[in-house]
Design an enzyme around this catalytic site. Sequence first.
Site, PDB file in Angstrom:
ATOM      1  N   ARG A 238      12.469 -24.286 -34.706  1.00  0.00           N
ATOM      2  CA  ARG A 238      11.567 -24.575 -35.813  1.00  0.00           C
ATOM      3  C   ARG A 238      12.125 -25.758 -36.593  1.00  0.00           C
ATOM      4  NH1 ARG A 238       8.357 -22.208 -33.452  1.00  0.00           N
ATOM      5  NH2 ARG A 238       7.049 -20.455 -34.083  1.00  0.00           N
ATOM      6  N   GLU A 267       5.724 -30.230 -39.756  1.00  0.00           N
ATOM      7  CA  GLU A 267       4.868 -30.415 -38.594  1.00  0.00           C
ATOM      8  C   GLU A 267       3.380 -30.367 -38.987  1.00  0.00           C
ATOM      9  OE1 GLU A 267       6.684 -28.225 -35.400  1.00  0.00           O
ATOM     10  OE2 GLU A 267       4.725 -27.924 -34.499  1.00  0.00           O
ATOM     11  N   HIS A 285       5.772 -30.196 -29.826  1.00  0.00           N
ATOM     12  CA  HIS A 285       5.849 -28.712 -29.800  1.00  0.00           C
ATOM     13  C   HIS A 285       5.311 -28.149 -28.476  1.00  0.00           C
ATOM     14  CE1 HIS A 285       6.184 -25.083 -32.706  1.00  0.00           C
ATOM     15  NE2 HIS A 285       6.517 -24.738 -31.470  1.00  0.00           N
TER      16      HIS A 285
HETATM   17  C1  DGY Z   1       6.433 -19.896 -30.505  1.00  0.00           C
HETATM   18  O1  DGY Z   1       5.771 -19.191 -29.751  1.00  0.00           O
HETATM   19  O2  DGY Z   1       6.892 -19.515 -31.575  1.00  0.00           O
HETATM   20  C2  DGY Z   1       6.706 -21.270 -30.025  1.00  0.00           C
HETATM   21  O3  DGY Z   1       7.142 -22.102 -31.008  1.00  0.00           O
HETATM   22  C3  DGY Z   1       5.517 -21.806 -29.272  1.00  0.00           C
HETATM   23  O4  DGY Z   1       6.028 -22.695 -28.313  1.00  0.00           O
END
Ligand code: DGY
Length: 326
Positions: A238, A267, A285
């Site tokens: 993240r 983001e 992402h």
């Molecule tokens: C999630 O599922 O949390 C991821 O970041 C998606 O790729």
Amino acid sequence: MKPLVVVTRNIPQAALRLLRDHFRLDHHDRPTPLPRRDLLRRLRRAEGLLCLLSERVDAELFDAAPRLRMVATFSAGLDHIDLPEAERRGILVSHTPGVLAETCADYTWALLLAGARRVVEGDRLVRAGRFRGWDPLLLLGADVHGKTLGLVGFGRIGQAVARRAAGFRMTVLYCSPHPAPRAVERRLGAVRVPLAELLRRSDFVTLHAALSPETRYLIDARRLALMKRTAFLINGARGPIVDERALLRALRRKRLAGAALDVYETEPRLTPGLRGLPNVVLSPHLASASLETRAAMGRLAADSLVEYLIFGRRPGNAVHARPHSS
Ligand code: DGY
């Protein structure tokens, strides 16, 4: 009458078919997020919500959805959901861990190798018509094999990344609030060390922690300064785990060799200046973005809604109001 479920984005067809068999759907079948006001309006009569990590699921949303009984997020991450608030209101939350771990691990390696071996710079050079033939000094990168890999977070994804490191004969360090079982450490040849030691010793630092108040800005200017000048930082977890401005400064001053980012602090916006840096790989992402895995995530999210809203059974991927490890 079938219960109403709001689906906030275009998702794989198999999941939609399953949902249509059991629910009335209010489907925002678009590649862009629903404006907040529309989402809240659509939720007025909904019993279920299938959302993405881009939707903030909080008290305001719950207030707008008096009949809501379940939120199934099409993600492993839960940082966009106020879990204690959901629990307080008796709303079940499920997510999609497990099915994406191997795919995210593959992509972590794609980022790591792309950064170390300057794959994106090479691609740009060839496309720009600047390839003049083999050159002993062209785009020299860093070897990966035999180096030290430091994993911050050692849940399913971190462990899957570590397993792949054996093929590169790497030394594997990890840091995590809880030690992994001895058998796992032995099998993966992974040694648990404090974060500062991991940052000092690693040639490649990959992030796999869930975002929580404890991990927000975990990698800040002070911690970046502990890393080797020749090291690379890879973030597929993240964005807010890294202080992006501090990272930008470190990259500009060559305090770090490079970075590869799949996620961003705010983001989808980028910290100004990041785009212009040659020593950072920028990816939108994509860690879980394989056809197979996105289909599996969709099926799992849809299945959990059916399990709970139709059959009254709590699915195995339902969560309690506590942070998870990815
Ligand atoms: C999630 O599922 O949390 C991821 O970041 C998606 O790729």
